[in-house]
Design a protein around this motif. Sequence first.
Motif, PDB file in Angstrom:
ATOM      1  N   ALA A  75       0.538  -0.957  -0.268  1.00  0.00           N
ATOM      2  CA  ALA A  75      -0.031   0.626   0.079  1.00  0.00           C
ATOM      3  C   ALA A  75       0.392   1.305   0.004  1.00  0.00           C
ATOM      4  O   ALA A  75       1.771   0.968   0.864  1.00  0.00           O
ATOM      5  N   ALA A  76       0.842   1.875  -1.024  1.00  0.00           N
ATOM      6  CA  ALA A  76       1.407   3.595  -1.594  1.00  0.00           C
ATOM      7  C   ALA A  76       0.156   4.491  -0.472  1.00  0.00           C
ATOM      8  O   ALA A  76      -0.363   4.612  -0.547  1.00  0.00           O
ATOM      9  N   SER A  77       1.411   5.447  -0.102  1.00  0.00           N
ATOM     10  CA  SER A  77       0.426   6.561   0.348  1.00  0.00           C
ATOM     11  C   SER A  77       1.963   7.661   0.062  1.00  0.00           C
ATOM     12  O   SER A  77       2.414   7.461   0.111  1.00  0.00           O
ATOM     13  N   GLY A  78       1.388   9.121   0.486  1.00  0.00           N
ATOM     14  CA  GLY A  78       2.363  10.388  -0.268  1.00  0.00           C
ATOM     15  C   GLY A  78       1.659  10.510  -0.971  1.00  0.00           C
ATOM     16  O   GLY A  78       2.399  11.987  -1.427  1.00  0.00           O
ATOM     17  N   ASP A  79       2.604   9.911  -2.407  1.00  0.00           N
ATOM     18  CA  ASP A  79       1.335  10.015  -3.859  1.00  0.00           C
ATOM     19  C   ASP A  79       1.405   9.160  -4.704  1.00  0.00           C
ATOM     20  O   ASP A  79       0.413   8.386  -3.864  1.00  0.00           O
ATOM     21  N   THR A  80       0.345   9.502  -5.497  1.00  0.00           N
ATOM     22  CA  THR A  80      -0.203   8.285  -6.467  1.00  0.00           C
ATOM     23  C   THR A  80       1.333   7.520  -7.103  1.00  0.00           C
ATOM     24  O   THR A  80       1.488   7.773  -7.794  1.00  0.00           O
ATOM     25  N   ILE A  81       0.927   5.878  -7.487  1.00  0.00           N
ATOM     26  CA  ILE A  81       1.387   5.789  -8.088  1.00  0.00           C
ATOM     27  C   ILE A  81       1.437   5.183  -9.535  1.00  0.00           C
ATOM     28  O   ILE A  81       2.156   5.071 -10.057  1.00  0.00           O
ATOM     29  N   SER A  82       0.871   5.614  -9.945  1.00  0.00           N
ATOM     30  CA  SER A  82       0.082   6.066 -11.492  1.00  0.00           C
ATOM     31  C   SER A  82       1.484   6.325 -12.379  1.00  0.00           C
ATOM     32  O   SER A  82       1.249   5.569 -13.777  1.00  0.00           O
ATOM     33  N   THR A  83       2.017   6.518 -11.543  1.00  0.00           N
ATOM     34  CA  THR A  83       3.351   7.910 -13.233  1.00  0.00           C
ATOM     35  C   THR A  83       4.358   6.901 -12.187  1.00  0.00           C
ATOM     36  O   THR A  83       5.482   7.072 -12.601  1.00  0.00           O
ATOM     37  N   TYR A  84       4.513   6.110 -11.956  1.00  0.00           N
ATOM     38  CA  TYR A  84       5.669   4.853 -10.989  1.00  0.00           C
ATOM     39  C   TYR A  84       5.669   3.409 -11.508  1.00  0.00           C
ATOM     40  O   TYR A  84       4.934   2.855 -12.012  1.00  0.00           O
ATOM     41  N   GLU A  85       6.454   3.175 -11.897  1.00  0.00           N
ATOM     42  CA  GLU A  85       7.349   1.867 -11.885  1.00  0.00           C
ATOM     43  C   GLU A  85       7.079   1.685 -10.594  1.00  0.00           C
ATOM     44  O   GLU A  85       8.258   2.057  -9.467  1.00  0.00           O
ATOM     45  N   MET A  86       6.677   0.383 -10.246  1.00  0.00           N
ATOM     46  CA  MET A  86       6.339  -0.173  -9.482  1.00  0.00           C
ATOM     47  C   MET A  86       7.134  -1.754  -8.833  1.00  0.00           C
ATOM     48  O   MET A  86       7.378  -2.438 -10.098  1.00  0.00           O
ATOM     49  N   GLY A  87       7.466  -1.980  -8.301  1.00  0.00           N
ATOM     50  CA  GLY A  87       8.861  -3.618  -8.128  1.00  0.00           C
ATOM     51  C   GLY A  87       8.202  -4.445  -6.788  1.00  0.00           C
ATOM     52  O   GLY A  87       8.460  -3.365  -5.724  1.00  0.00           O
ATOM     53  N   TRP A  88       9.413  -5.501  -6.911  1.00  0.00           N
ATOM     54  CA  TRP A  88       9.440  -6.274  -5.500  1.00  0.00           C
ATOM     55  C   TRP A  88      10.709  -6.345  -5.542  1.00  0.00           C
ATOM     56  O   TRP A  88      11.056  -6.757  -6.719  1.00  0.00           O
TER      57      TRP A  88
END
Length: 123
Positions: A23-36
Amino acid sequence: QVQLVESGGGLVQDGGSLRVSCAASGDTISTYEMGWFRQAPGKEREFVAAIAWNGGTYYADSVKGRFTISRDNGKNTVYLQMNSLKFEDTAVYYCAADRNHRIMVVTGTPGYLGQGTQVTVSS
């Protein structure tokens, strides 16, 4: 600033399945590359999977065909579905975010990293 909080880790038997969430907060993840990423005891942190802003996915060879990364921008959440788990998948799994694909997938130094969630696979 993006804050990332992982959940869903636990103990599972060899061959089992588990889904971890971020779960992300502080900014929207829509413009980020997300990973594990993951780090096993005594080993360096390694890239596991990433999903681009447009939905493109990338996987480490060791998990390809077994793990699936997905994102729900509306919930600002990223998931990692792990199937056919093996003992060697045991590690702390970290959620990551960065706007740069190369930084996420190639150099493995994302700008944001969560605290991690433990996944233990019993043999």
